[in-house]
Design a protein around this motif. Structure first.
Motif, mmCIF file in Angstrom:
data_model
loop_
_atom_site.group_PDB
_atom_site.id
_atom_site.type_symbol
_atom_site.label_atom_id
_atom_site.label_comp_id
_atom_site.label_asym_id
_atom_site.label_seq_id
_atom_site.Cartn_x
_atom_site.Cartn_y
_atom_site.Cartn_z
ATOM 1 N N THR A 39 0.826 -1.202 0.000
ATOM 2 C CA THR A 39 0.000 0.000 0.000
ATOM 3 C C THR A 39 0.865 1.259 0.000
ATOM 4 O O THR A 39 0.572 2.220 -0.720
ATOM 5 N N ALA A 40 1.933 1.252 0.789
ATOM 6 C CA ALA A 40 2.821 2.415 0.836
ATOM 7 C C ALA A 40 3.488 2.652 -0.522
ATOM 8 O O ALA A 40 3.618 3.797 -0.961
ATOM 9 N N HIS A 41 3.901 1.577 -1.185
ATOM 10 C CA HIS A 41 4.507 1.724 -2.508
ATOM 11 C C HIS A 41 3.492 2.249 -3.529
ATOM 12 O O HIS A 41 3.836 3.074 -4.374
ATOM 13 N N LEU A 42 2.272 1.783 -3.445
ATOM 14 C CA LEU A 42 1.244 2.252 -4.371
ATOM 15 C C LEU A 42 0.903 3.721 -4.131
ATOM 16 O O LEU A 42 0.719 4.479 -5.083
ATOM 17 N N ARG A 43 0.816 4.109 -2.864
ATOM 18 C CA ARG A 43 0.497 5.505 -2.558
ATOM 19 C C ARG A 43 1.606 6.446 -2.996
ATOM 20 O O ARG A 43 1.347 7.583 -3.374
ATOM 21 N N ALA A 44 2.849 5.962 -2.946
ATOM 22 C CA ALA A 44 3.988 6.788 -3.366
ATOM 23 C C ALA A 44 4.225 6.700 -4.872
ATOM 24 O O ALA A 44 5.165 7.312 -5.373
ATOM 25 N N LYS A 45 3.388 5.932 -5.549
ATOM 26 C CA LYS A 45 3.535 5.711 -6.998
ATOM 27 C C LYS A 45 4.917 5.163 -7.355
ATOM 28 O O LYS A 45 5.519 5.552 -8.350
#
Length: 71
Positions: A39-45
């Motif tokens: 989720t953190a990687h997705l939010r940071a694109k």
């Protein structure tokens, strides 16, 4: 803090070999930890860093599934 959570999850999985409920709880914690990483990687694109947490989510579900099936 992340390293402490990782070590606690690993210790819980090792102890869970002998005490199944603790192993299941630790496996659930590890899976949730790596879902948080995805989720953190997705939010940071950050698509470049995404494959490793995805693989670890898949690998960490194995002890969870095996823990439930052998209960």
């Amino acid at each position: 803090m992340l390293a402490l959570l990782t070590f606690a999850g690993a210790a819980g999985l090792l102890i869970g070999i002998f005490y199944r409920p603790l192993g299941i709880a630790a496996a659930l914690g590890v899976v949730l930890f790596f879902i948080g990483a995805v989720t953190a990687h997705l939010r940071a694109k950050d698509v470049k860093g995404l494959p490793m947490p995805l693989v670890l989510v898949l690998v960490s579900t194995a002890p969870l599934v095996l823990g439930f099936t052998t209960l």
